[in-house]
Motif scaffolding. Structure first.
Motif, mmCIF file in Angstrom:
data_model
loop_
_atom_site.group_PDB
_atom_site.id
_atom_site.type_symbol
_atom_site.label_atom_id
_atom_site.label_comp_id
_atom_site.label_asym_id
_atom_site.label_seq_id
_atom_site.Cartn_x
_atom_site.Cartn_y
_atom_site.Cartn_z
ATOM 1 N N GLU A 99 -61.976 16.238 -53.638
ATOM 2 C CA GLU A 99 -61.337 17.518 -53.984
ATOM 3 C C GLU A 99 -60.708 18.167 -52.745
ATOM 4 O O GLU A 99 -59.613 18.730 -52.806
ATOM 5 C CB GLU A 99 -62.374 18.433 -54.640
ATOM 6 C CG GLU A 99 -61.889 19.832 -54.970
ATOM 7 C CD GLU A 99 -60.829 19.917 -56.073
ATOM 8 O OE1 GLU A 99 -60.268 18.880 -56.478
ATOM 9 O OE2 GLU A 99 -60.546 21.046 -56.520
ATOM 10 N N LEU A 100 -61.409 18.047 -51.624
ATOM 11 C CA LEU A 100 -60.873 18.585 -50.369
ATOM 12 C C LEU A 100 -59.561 17.882 -50.020
ATOM 13 O O LEU A 100 -58.570 18.525 -49.647
ATOM 14 C CB LEU A 100 -61.920 18.373 -49.258
ATOM 15 C CG LEU A 100 -61.503 18.652 -47.822
ATOM 16 C CD1 LEU A 100 -61.128 20.117 -47.646
ATOM 17 C CD2 LEU A 100 -62.640 18.278 -46.855
ATOM 18 N N ILE A 101 -59.544 16.566 -50.169
ATOM 19 C CA ILE A 101 -58.339 15.803 -49.812
ATOM 20 C C ILE A 101 -57.207 16.097 -50.814
ATOM 21 O O ILE A 101 -56.040 16.159 -50.451
ATOM 22 C CB ILE A 101 -58.660 14.288 -49.733
ATOM 23 C CG1 ILE A 101 -59.649 14.028 -48.595
ATOM 24 C CG2 ILE A 101 -57.402 13.460 -49.528
ATOM 25 C CD1 ILE A 101 -60.201 12.597 -48.544
ATOM 26 N N ARG A 102 -57.570 16.310 -52.079
ATOM 27 C CA ARG A 102 -56.535 16.702 -53.075
ATOM 28 C C ARG A 102 -55.935 18.039 -52.686
ATOM 29 O O ARG A 102 -54.722 18.196 -52.608
ATOM 30 C CB ARG A 102 -57.146 16.816 -54.485
ATOM 31 C CG ARG A 102 -56.126 17.267 -55.538
ATOM 32 C CD ARG A 102 -56.768 17.721 -56.849
ATOM 33 N NE ARG A 102 -57.433 19.015 -56.723
ATOM 34 C CZ ARG A 102 -56.849 20.203 -56.831
ATOM 35 N NH1 ARG A 102 -55.551 20.283 -57.087
ATOM 36 N NH2 ARG A 102 -57.535 21.320 -56.686
ATOM 37 N N TRP A 103 -56.795 18.998 -52.437
ATOM 38 C CA TRP A 103 -56.337 20.377 -52.189
ATOM 39 C C TRP A 103 -55.508 20.450 -50.909
ATOM 40 O O TRP A 103 -54.480 21.108 -50.861
ATOM 41 C CB TRP A 103 -57.553 21.297 -52.115
ATOM 42 C CG TRP A 103 -57.213 22.735 -51.934
ATOM 43 C CD1 TRP A 103 -56.762 23.605 -52.894
ATOM 44 C CD2 TRP A 103 -57.279 23.479 -50.704
ATOM 45 N NE1 TRP A 103 -56.552 24.851 -52.338
ATOM 46 C CE2 TRP A 103 -56.867 24.807 -50.992
ATOM 47 C CE3 TRP A 103 -57.655 23.167 -49.396
ATOM 48 C CZ2 TRP A 103 -56.813 25.805 -50.030
ATOM 49 C CZ3 TRP A 103 -57.604 24.168 -48.440
ATOM 50 C CH2 TRP A 103 -57.182 25.464 -48.764
ATOM 51 N N GLN A 104 -55.954 19.761 -49.861
ATOM 52 C CA GLN A 104 -55.231 19.823 -48.583
ATOM 53 C C GLN A 104 -53.940 18.995 -48.632
ATOM 54 O O GLN A 104 -52.920 19.422 -48.146
ATOM 55 C CB GLN A 104 -56.132 19.326 -47.434
ATOM 56 C CG GLN A 104 -55.464 19.326 -46.079
ATOM 57 C CD GLN A 104 -54.994 20.704 -45.654
ATOM 58 O OE1 GLN A 104 -55.650 21.718 -45.917
ATOM 59 N NE2 GLN A 104 -53.829 20.768 -45.014
ATOM 60 N N THR A 105 -53.985 17.826 -49.240
ATOM 61 C CA THR A 105 -52.852 16.869 -49.227
ATOM 62 C C THR A 105 -52.254 16.780 -47.807
ATOM 63 O O THR A 105 -51.171 17.313 -47.523
ATOM 64 C CB THR A 105 -51.759 17.247 -50.255
ATOM 65 O OG1 THR A 105 -52.369 17.628 -51.485
ATOM 66 C CG2 THR A 105 -50.827 16.063 -50.509
ATOM 67 N N PRO A 106 -52.945 16.066 -46.908
ATOM 68 C CA PRO A 106 -52.533 16.079 -45.494
ATOM 69 C C PRO A 106 -51.143 15.501 -45.224
ATOM 70 O O PRO A 106 -50.507 15.885 -44.244
ATOM 71 C CB PRO A 106 -53.594 15.215 -44.802
ATOM 72 C CG PRO A 106 -54.762 15.206 -45.724
ATOM 73 C CD PRO A 106 -54.208 15.324 -47.108
#
Ligand code: HEM
Length: 411
Positions: free
Chosen positions: A288-295
């Motif tokens: 979820e963190l990686i989805r939300w941030q989308t680096p």
């Protein structure tokens, strides 16, 4: 300077999603919501990187990624970012910017470094380093989380993976920042400096390559690459290109997810509390963190033939930009997408790692490092308070942070 256009009221045609101000000012969610609703395959004719198409819906991006023989990643057609690789004097051929069959052959060499058993091997040293770093952080004092935690842990992780000279590991950060800086590469005033630094990186890797060539095989990734049959046939430029890819690929991305975590703790404190109460949510929280941030906000392809996408005709040679950051906010897939929800059922469906044959080869390592960070922070009851707004990277490619001042609360 503010964005040239207010995306909610302007003519659709005037929207240039690669204008970095959307990212520094965080106005991109509204801009992409409008494009998804009104013009999901959008053509932009003016701006630093124009002309190019923007693909903003989840399902259209998956469609493009599933047709790599039509939508090329090859640097010979322009590469993988909105910046044209063709315009750059300095080229490092790397498999992210190659098509089949060469892509498959080269990817096969590095993939074994990221298997679950390799991850198990790396977990020990990564955990030890993470714990030591967290133990050394000041409590009740203001410091920059980006510099002390995100950059440091990411470069340590990569140094462990490559068995890279420990004392030089911060060079990895410097090089990766410059290599991923599409804005600097497009700016004639900064391009020269960027090229100089990238040559410096090439020379360093050349030295590393020479030193390892005659050394016996070891389990680190660099040695694995040197002693593999496929990569040992490559010329030096290509070998260095793939090394650069792994270092750049793993660097800003993981780093910005770690700073994204601080943003989540402060913007969605209830989610952090949820994690404290139930640690079994950690793997999903990482997704979820990686989805939300989308680096990485986008990747780019170039059409090798005329084709149709979302009712529009894409012509051979057209630049097609897939905005992952928009797909990860697509309400057709993610309910209430601007919200962080560590128990979101389909968090793993995010497109932050891409999709298809180029899907991130280092995804497991990034997830491992982030899961360990969460576990070790929770084990120490660490609450991190952002004491200022973050400074953001001015880029339409790297979606991240230059600085985030924080304090660790006294327990
Ligand atoms: C590919 C994102 C971490 C190495 C990719 C792609 C994305 C991505 C979007 C797909 C490119 C495309 O389709 O054109 C991320 C994110 C990360 C991360 C968001 C962290 C949160 C890492 C790490 C490594 C790595 C830790 C290695 C140390 C690579 C490589 C590729 C790649 C080598 C090329 C794969 C191919 O072309 O087949 N990454 N990455 N990445 N990534 Fe990552």
């Amino acid at each position: 300077m503010a964005t040239k256009v207010a995306a909610d009221t302007c003519d659709l045609a005037a929207i240039d999603p690669a204008d970095y101000h959307y990212f520094t000012e965080q106005t991109w969610p509204a801009m992409f919501a409008r494009l998804r609703a009104e013009d999901p395959v959008h053509y932009c004719t003016e701006g630093l990187f124009a002309p190019y198409w923007s693909v903003t819906r989840y399902k259209d991006i998956v469609h493009v990624e599933a047709l790599p023989d039509i939508y090329s990643s090859s640097w010979e057609y322009g590469g993988i970012t909105v910046l044209d690789a063709l315009d750059q004097e300095l080229k490092f051929p790397m498999f992210i910017a190659m098509d089949r069959p060469q892509h498959s052959a080269e990817r096969r060499v590095v993939a074994p470094a990221f298997t679950p058993s390799e991850m198990q091997r790396l977990a020990g040293p990564i955990r030890a380093r993470t714990a030591a770093l967290l133990e050394g952080l000041p409590v009740g004092e203001t410091f920059d989380w980006v510099d002390r935690v995100s950059i440091e842990l990411t470069t340590q992780m990569l140094a462990i993976l490559f068995d890279f000279p420990w004392e030089d590991r911060r060079l990895l950060t410097k090089w990766s920042d410059w290599a991923g800086d599409v804005q600097a590469a497009a700016d004639p005033a900064m391009r020269e400096e960027r090229t100089r630094i990238l040559y410096e990186m090439g020379a360093y890797f050349h030295g590393l390559w020479q030193a390892r060539l005659n050394a016996p095989p070891a389990p680190d990734l660099l040695s694995m690459m040197i002693h593999s049959e496929a990569l040992s046939k490559m010329d030096e430029q290509e070998f260095i290109g793939n090394l650069v890819l792994l270092i750049v690929g793993g660097n800003d991305t993981t780093r910005n997810s770690m700073t994204g975590l601080v943003r989540v703790m402060n913007e969605f404190p209830a989610e952090w509390e949820k994690l404290k109460a139930d640690r079994s949510l950690i793997p999903n929280a990482v997704s979820e963190l990686i989805r939300w941030q989308t680096p990485l906000a986008h990747m780019r392809r170039t059409a090798k033939e005329d084709t149709e996408l979302g009712g529009k005709t894409i012509h051979k040679g057209d630049k097609v930009v897939m905005w992952y950051i928009s797909a990860n906010r697509d309400t057709e897939v993610f309910e209430n997408p601007n919200r962080v929800d560590f128990s979101r059922e389909n968090a793993r469906r995010h497109l932050s790692f891409g999709y298809g044959i180029h899907r991130c080869v280092g995804a497991r390592l990034a997830e491992l490092q982030l899961a360990i960070l969460l576990e070790e922070m929770l084990a120490r009851g660490m609450d991190v308070e952002a004491v200022a707004q973050p400074q953001r990277v001015p880029s339409p490619f790297i979606h991240g942070y230059k600085e985030q001042m924080v304090q660790i609360a006294k327990s």
